[in-house]
Motif scaffolding. Sequence first.
Motif, PDB file in Angstrom:
ATOM      1  N   TYR A  33       0.852  -1.188   0.000  1.00 44.12           N
ATOM      2  CA  TYR A  33       0.000   0.000   0.000  1.00 44.12           C
ATOM      3  C   TYR A  33       0.889   1.240   0.000  1.00 44.12           C
ATOM      4  CZ  TYR A  33      -3.926  -3.022   1.089  1.00 44.12           C
ATOM      5  OH  TYR A  33      -4.889  -3.992   1.029  1.00 44.12           O
ATOM      6  N   ASP A  34       0.576   2.179  -0.866  1.00 40.09           N
ATOM      7  CA  ASP A  34       1.496   3.304  -1.042  1.00 40.09           C
ATOM      8  C   ASP A  34       1.053   4.609  -0.396  1.00 40.09           C
ATOM      9  OD1 ASP A  34      -0.595   4.003  -2.653  1.00 40.09           O
ATOM     10  OD2 ASP A  34       0.557   4.169  -4.503  1.00 40.09           O
ATOM     11  N   HIS A  35      -0.183   4.691   0.099  1.00 37.89           N
ATOM     12  CA  HIS A  35      -0.713   6.011   0.459  1.00 37.89           C
ATOM     13  C   HIS A  35       0.035   6.675   1.619  1.00 37.89           C
ATOM     14  CE1 HIS A  35      -3.116   2.881   2.450  1.00 37.89           C
ATOM     15  NE2 HIS A  35      -3.276   3.716   3.445  1.00 37.89           N
TER      16      HIS A  35
ATOM     17  N   LYS B 103     -16.720  -3.663   9.037  1.00 44.31           N
ATOM     18  CA  LYS B 103     -17.927  -3.848   8.231  1.00 44.31           C
ATOM     19  C   LYS B 103     -18.849  -4.872   8.887  1.00 44.31           C
ATOM     20  CE  LYS B 103     -20.774  -3.625   4.764  1.00 44.31           C
ATOM     21  NZ  LYS B 103     -21.644  -2.426   4.689  1.00 44.31           N
TER      22      LYS B 103
ATOM     23  N   ILE C 161     -15.042   4.785  11.188  1.00 39.12           N
ATOM     24  CA  ILE C 161     -13.812   4.003  11.135  1.00 39.12           C
ATOM     25  C   ILE C 161     -12.657   4.935  11.435  1.00 39.12           C
ATOM     26  CG2 ILE C 161     -14.632   2.229   9.548  1.00 39.12           C
ATOM     27  CD1 ILE C 161     -13.113   3.768   7.325  1.00 39.12           C
TER      28      ILE C 161
ATOM     29  N   VAL D  75     -10.908   9.635  13.085  1.00 42.51           N
ATOM     30  CA  VAL D  75     -11.985   8.801  12.553  1.00 42.51           C
ATOM     31  C   VAL D  75     -12.685   9.504  11.406  1.00 42.51           C
ATOM     32  CG1 VAL D  75     -12.441   7.602  14.726  1.00 42.51           C
ATOM     33  CG2 VAL D  75     -13.647   9.733  14.209  1.00 42.51           C
ATOM     34  N   ILE D  76     -13.454   8.736  10.655  1.00 39.19           N
ATOM     35  CA  ILE D  76     -14.276   9.282   9.582  1.00 39.19           C
ATOM     36  C   ILE D  76     -15.609   8.536   9.616  1.00 39.19           C
ATOM     37  CG2 ILE D  76     -13.468   7.692   7.788  1.00 39.19           C
ATOM     38  CD1 ILE D  76     -13.487  10.005   5.816  1.00 39.19           C
ATOM     39  N   ARG D  77     -16.685   9.256   9.286  1.00 45.50           N
ATOM     40  CA  ARG D  77     -18.021   8.678   9.357  1.00 45.50           C
ATOM     41  C   ARG D  77     -18.275   7.781   8.149  1.00 45.50           C
ATOM     42  NH1 ARG D  77     -22.532   9.238  12.497  1.00 45.50           N
ATOM     43  NH2 ARG D  77     -21.333  10.530  13.959  1.00 45.50           N
TER      44      ARG D  77
ATOM     45  N   ALA E 195     -14.509  -2.775   0.950  1.00 44.91           N
ATOM     46  CA  ALA E 195     -13.583  -2.153  -0.007  1.00 44.91           C
ATOM     47  C   ALA E 195     -13.665  -0.634   0.078  1.00 44.91           C
ATOM     48  CB  ALA E 195     -13.907  -2.621  -1.433  1.00 44.91           C
TER      49      ALA E 195
ATOM     50  N   THR F 191     -11.953   0.607   3.143  1.00 43.97           N
ATOM     51  CA  THR F 191     -10.510   0.607   2.888  1.00 43.97           C
ATOM     52  C   THR F 191     -10.088   1.892   2.174  1.00 43.97           C
ATOM     53  OG1 THR F 191     -10.591  -1.796   2.719  1.00 43.97           O
ATOM     54  CG2 THR F 191      -8.650  -0.703   1.794  1.00 43.97           C
ATOM     55  N   ARG F 192     -10.890   2.271   1.192  1.00 40.93           N
ATOM     56  CA  ARG F 192     -10.593   3.474   0.413  1.00 40.93           C
ATOM     57  C   ARG F 192     -10.744   4.726   1.279  1.00 40.93           C
ATOM     58  NH1 ARG F 192     -12.968   1.659  -4.636  1.00 40.93           N
ATOM     59  NH2 ARG F 192     -14.955   1.959  -3.593  1.00 40.93           N
TER      60      ARG F 192
ATOM     61  N   ALA G 219      -8.081   5.033   4.030  1.00 42.35           N
ATOM     62  CA  ALA G 219      -6.730   5.419   3.585  1.00 42.35           C
ATOM     63  C   ALA G 219      -6.494   6.916   3.776  1.00 42.35           C
ATOM     64  CB  ALA G 219      -6.525   5.020   2.125  1.00 42.35           C
ATOM     65  N   ASP G 220      -7.533   7.719   3.558  1.00 42.59           N
ATOM     66  CA  ASP G 220      -7.392   9.171   3.743  1.00 42.59           C
ATOM     67  C   ASP G 220      -7.090   9.530   5.193  1.00 42.59           C
ATOM     68  OD1 ASP G 220      -7.913   9.547   1.105  1.00 42.59           O
ATOM     69  OD2 ASP G 220      -9.884  10.433   1.351  1.00 42.59           O
TER      70      ASP G 220
ATOM     71  N   ARG H 100      -3.278   8.117   6.229  1.00 43.34           N
ATOM     72  CA  ARG H 100      -2.107   8.897   5.813  1.00 43.34           C
ATOM     73  C   ARG H 100      -1.965  10.170   6.637  1.00 43.34           C
ATOM     74  NH1 ARG H 100      -3.727  11.595  -0.148  1.00 43.34           N
ATOM     75  NH2 ARG H 100      -5.514  12.730   0.671  1.00 43.34           N
TER      76      ARG H 100
END
Lengths: 299, 299, 299, 299
Positions: free
Chosen positions: C113-115, C225, C232, C253-255, C263, C266-267, C270-271, C274
């Motif tokens: 994973y590169d982020h 999930k 998360i 966290v993010i809602r 999936a 996961t996306r 990632a924000d 990082r």
Amino acid sequence: MTATAAQPLVLPGDDGTHATMRLLVACPDKPGIVAAVSRFLFDAGANILRSDQYSSDPTGGAFFLRMEFTLRHDQRADFAERFGHAVAERFDIAWRLWDADRPKRIAVLVSRYDHCLLDLLYRWKRGDLGGEIALVASNHADLRTPVEAAGVPYHHVPVARDDKPAAEARLLELLGAADLDMVVLARYMQILSGTFLERLGVPVINIHHSFLPAFAGAGPYERAKARGVKLIGATAHYVTEELDEGPIIEQDVIRVTHRDSAAELTRLGADIERVVFSRAVQWHCEDRVLVHGSTTVVF
Amino acid sequence: MTATAAQPLVLPGDDGTHATMRLLVACPDKPGIVAAVSRFLFDAGANILRSDQYSSDPTGGAFFLRMEFTLRHDQRADFAERFGHAVAERFDIAWRLWDADRPKRIAVLVSRYDHCLLDLLYRWKRGDLGGEIALVASNHADLRTPVEAAGVPYHHVPVARDDKPAAEARLLELLGAADLDMVVLARYMQILSGTFLERLGVPVINIHHSFLPAFAGAGPYERAKARGVKLIGATAHYVTEELDEGPIIEQDVIRVTHRDSAAELTRLGADIERVVFSRAVQWHCEDRVLVHGSTTVVF
Amino acid sequence: MTATAAQPLVLPGDDGTHATMRLLVACPDKPGIVAAVSRFLFDAGANILRSDQYSSDPTGGAFFLRMEFTLRHDQRADFAERFGHAVAERFDIAWRLWDADRPKRIAVLVSRYDHCLLDLLYRWKRGDLGGEIALVASNHADLRTPVEAAGVPYHHVPVARDDKPAAEARLLELLGAADLDMVVLARYMQILSGTFLERLGVPVINIHHSFLPAFAGAGPYERAKARGVKLIGATAHYVTEELDEGPIIEQDVIRVTHRDSAAELTRLGADIERVVFSRAVQWHCEDRVLVHGSTTVVF
Amino acid sequence: MTATAAQPLVLPGDDGTHATMRLLVACPDKPGIVAAVSRFLFDAGANILRSDQYSSDPTGGAFFLRMEFTLRHDQRADFAERFGHAVAERFDIAWRLWDADRPKRIAVLVSRYDHCLLDLLYRWKRGDLGGEIALVASNHADLRTPVEAAGVPYHHVPVARDDKPAAEARLLELLGAADLDMVVLARYMQILSGTFLERLGVPVINIHHSFLPAFAGAGPYERAKARGVKLIGATAHYVTEELDEGPIIEQDVIRVTHRDSAAELTRLGADIERVVFSRAVQWHCEDRVLVHGSTTVVF
């Protein structure tokens, strides 16, 4: 009376000729469901106010639909029966119809912390809750005054350490007589048995003072302090037999620092608990929460 | 190739026999629209993956609908034409149909700040953007290297202070030749004229480095520092002729303190700008944003 | 070169006659420490730029102090020695002195994973990190291109399932030769042994893709999930021998909603990963993080 | 009595022999201030519980310091006088000393919305506020019942549209007789004149129902709806003669969508208003807020 921030919406049919209804649908996903339901509503003269749907898996999972609509009173009589025949049976639909004008009747169980209880009473009095507080029961006598001041019966049901079944039996009697739609645990520090939940027969919502699944069980703020987390949270969930494992309805967090002691986490967390709890109860009252296995769909 | 976090969903029809389509609908609200659209899709053999709708006013405002569905290729040929005749004309519907397999072609205008541009390039390369970067144009030469390294043409279009029309003409020529679906301003520090926007003929999304409508115009971080706000933000919006007044797509904020200088606000704000900008561009690429007067509906 | 958002502060002494220093102090709390330290600095002609302190327990716990100050070069020579004699011994102080002009030398371990890696490289290039990336090592070859493009050596150190000690030995050799101040795990999907950590001898920061202590271990997004959480998160922490149990530096966290698949979690996650990761690494580089038992003090 | 979440800290000296004091310092930044203040406290036998400082500009701006410490009662008598001579005069320090055992006396002005008022009363009753509600005055009679139920005098001071000065004079008389430390506007929908503020002579905190400087003035939720913002907020600030322009103490926001009507924004915003307001009042009561020009320093 106190001033309230919100004004009731004037909806079509508020002349008394219409009712606002909510239809909840859950079934295996397959083509044609929305077409059938919306056609049925159109033929019944319903005016759709809001519609939400969710397919758990586009290749064939579960399908959930919530429709809020107005209906002429003369269409209401056999609406449910007709929907059952015309649509529900055809698509193997589990469904529920609720008259939005009828508030959910709620019993609150509480111990000694008052913040969740008081916030719920406040929102009810403001007209924001979508439900009505029918009674409060507690294993302590402490909170009688504010509850009775709000015009709500307060029942003190002590829980003897060596005879919990007696307390549960007394609670079941009380709650069973109250024609309830739901029970909410506003920081009720007692574990309810599976038997109790089964006999109760209505949904139960609990507020847990952590961001589940972190810190399930006792002492979450002390454990949060010991672990050194940088955010603390609260979780509202449906109660199942397994402690703190039921489907989550809502969660939120607040930032904390190394300066905050466990006592300060408790204080800061209370602000999150009451908001998360009230949101979850309100959403349930508005029929916006559907259970999907061990999770929820919130529209 | 770099690893990517996300796996493509396998949808029904990914055997090549089906396409995934998105239908956007806007019209005056009246009963029967959902029934008609969903019936039409059912009859066409479409499988609805996701559906969202919004009524601006239950007593008769605007109605918005987005449906994402799979369709057999042999149904696609005259699908649009049939939908126009069978449904759209009847309900006075403004509509758009988009093949989800076709990425939106995007031109990026940028000046010297690179964070929004690089984040967009990154998401595109990951396959998360739903669009493709067709070209980058800038009034500076600075960012040529990373853009060309990503395989994207970089055009340096200087803007002379006393001859902006010449620069706009050159840009129009460039953009007009690129078969674009949208233009995005990744911190492009030039104001675009109404004439330019009109001739461009595709939607333009801008990122503004404040929580609009606070601090519209120049120098928002310096003004935020001077005003002593406790949160700074970013706003992605469609560009209209009036500066920073277009319909807002997305906003977010981050907490700051008295310790943060204007330079630190700039640094902290960059993290919010890139995320808000990328979200807005992605949502537009996924046809999830509809303009409603001076605001947006985001599904 | 790309444009950067931040301008360097011009500090007193940037004429080259002064250095900016950071002093970190940890000791048992007792009266007089601040008076002694601040007096010492005053006598040495230091100009305090920023000072933070924390007492874990006002009735006698641990005391932490961070002071950032400028010092004339001719005062630097024996500054540490004098501080040791005059102050540190008297108060039983554990302390560290760091020249702010000297960036921390960082090795990055990464898998596919590169982020997190790319974000760190970006901040370093912007001049925001307070450290420099000395090398990248990976158990995969995938990310060589962007790393080498940034001018950083990339070492492919495969990890054979049945011979992890060999890989750790090779890593130790590599890292030991690089004169490092810290090692960071930018989604390095290998567990490091206690022996390895001990021999490494510098702090190690990891990013875990959940809101710890929830979902420690493998597959946090899938488990999030399944559990149906509504937020998360990501956690940056110092690595200790016990997996995901080290002192937490930062979390966010993010809602999310029921609509988001594993999936998509996961996306979206990632924000957050990082940003949380980069913040933690930057704060460590700026000497703003002190370990206090199993937790951290972040100034 | 209701249960409370927080337990009082047991501090050194809570045997009655010590007092907890707070010292606030503001002065031009120059070397030696911290050394002088901390030395003075050490010599006075003070035990520092918490210390925070801020330099607005390391090259010579303003310096702010807050120290919380315990002091033996026999040291208190001439502590302030000695500090004035020994330290304050030397560094040109503006300073304030506050006995933490003495709660700030607060008057609340309110109109008809009750959420901010009730939340403040609740926190006061819990012992979390750091102040005591001495009286409530309102231009309406609506909220008398809950205020008097909390044991607080309620004064109805109507404001005639054509004779505001008479109302201000009556208020000044009331407030002037109450030995107040501060006045807070818990959604008081009247503009206070500069003359009134000057005569009042104590700090005034207002809660504005928007994220200032956005939507200053009347009708912020309606204007937020019209502008289509994606977050709404609340701002607590010191009141100055210029409407909604005073130094900001705290702000927060909540996410909203196109679905939320102005009435729903009002409802959702109320949850943010009460929390932001109570935080700001509590921080002021704890002497954690210093005014720095048109902004604040919050320790």
